[in-house]
Design a protein around this motif. Structure first.
Motif: not given
Length: 263
Positions: A133-140, A151-165
């Motif tokens: 949960e720590a990763a879900d709650q914190s951008l850092g 590598k399969n999940k990294a692109p989607e996580l990167a997009r989510q982080l970009l939007n969150k930032a």
């Protein structure tokens, strides 16, 4: 780029992320400087060291190691470096050790001589595959998780982080730094990715603002200019005229011409 280099770059740029990972407040990082230090006469170099400011004698020194491969002698080396540092650099601060493992199965376990250290509050072991949960709650913390994401999940996580930032960081300079850090991690995971693929992953409107993208654009423009050199020379233009017309140096024009001749 080596994985540990990414982490040290991350901690250098955003020390608050380290303190989020170990469960402390972001503001704690404001009193620390992340650095590396040579331990004299031992050939040891401590790459991850959070030193509190001189007026924060009540804050501990943090020794940080990132481990992405199994090393049966890791703890011997880690504790050896810590105590050599403490013997050579006389500071009033207490100390803590933090080891960041990619996954728990890379933790080699500790020999009996060091068992009390691992069971004491001095040592903290972080397993990136168990951030939860720590990763879900914190951008850092999520940015840290991106380093070890598949590598399969990294692109989607990167997009989510970009939007969150984009949504959460009001400071434009900090937002740009976070976006570039995310992009650097993605390029590390996908070293063969083209600029067009980066655009598709991140979204052109955000990506075009980053330094890495702009560098790629400049590199592409330079490549196109160099490829045009032989054609202009074939039309009878001089080296000087081609250089002036394309905004290149005379040496660049000559090298491009020689490269074409040698093909």
């Amino acid at each position: 780029m080596k994985t540990d280099s990414i982490f040290y770059h991350l901690f250098q740029t955003f020390p608050s992320i380290f303190f989020e990972v170990i469960g402390q407040t972001e503001s704690t990082g404001n009193t620390y400087q992340f650095t590396s230090v040579e331990v004299k006469q031992t050939a040891f170099r401590i790459d991850g060291l959070f030193l509190p400011s001189d007026d924060s004698a009540d804050q501990p020194i943090y020794f940080v190691e990132v481990q992405f491969q199994r090393d049966e002698r890791f703890y011997q080396r880690f504790f050896g470096e810590i105590f050599l540092y403490l013997s050579q650099y006389e500071r009033a601060n207490d100390w803590r050790g933090v080891v960041i493992f990619r996954s728990k199965n890379l933790d080699p376990g500790v020999k009996p001589q060091y068992r009390e250290l691992l069971t004491s509050p001095r040592i903290r072991r972080i397993y990136l595959d168990e951030l939860g949960e720590a990763a879900d709650q914190s951008l850092g913390v999520s940015v840290v998780k991106l380093v070890v994401e598949t590598k399969n999940k990294a692109p989607e996580l990167a997009r989510q982080l970009l939007n969150k930032a984009t949504q959460e960081i009001a400071d434009e300079v900090v937002r740009r730094q976070v976006i570039e850090l995310i992009e650097t991690i993605v390029l590390y995971k996908f070293p063969q990715m083209t600029r067009q693929e980066m655009e598709a992953m991140f979204g052109f409107s955000e990506l075009k603002q980053t330094r890495v993208y702009q560098d790629a654009v400049e590199e592409g423009e330079l490549k196109a200019k160099l490829e045009a050199v032989p054609r202009f020379l074939a039309l009878g233009l001089t080296v000087e005229q081609v250089a002036q017309g394309l905004g290149l140096t005379i040496e660049q024009v000559r090298q491009a011409a020689e490269a074409k001749t040698s093909d």
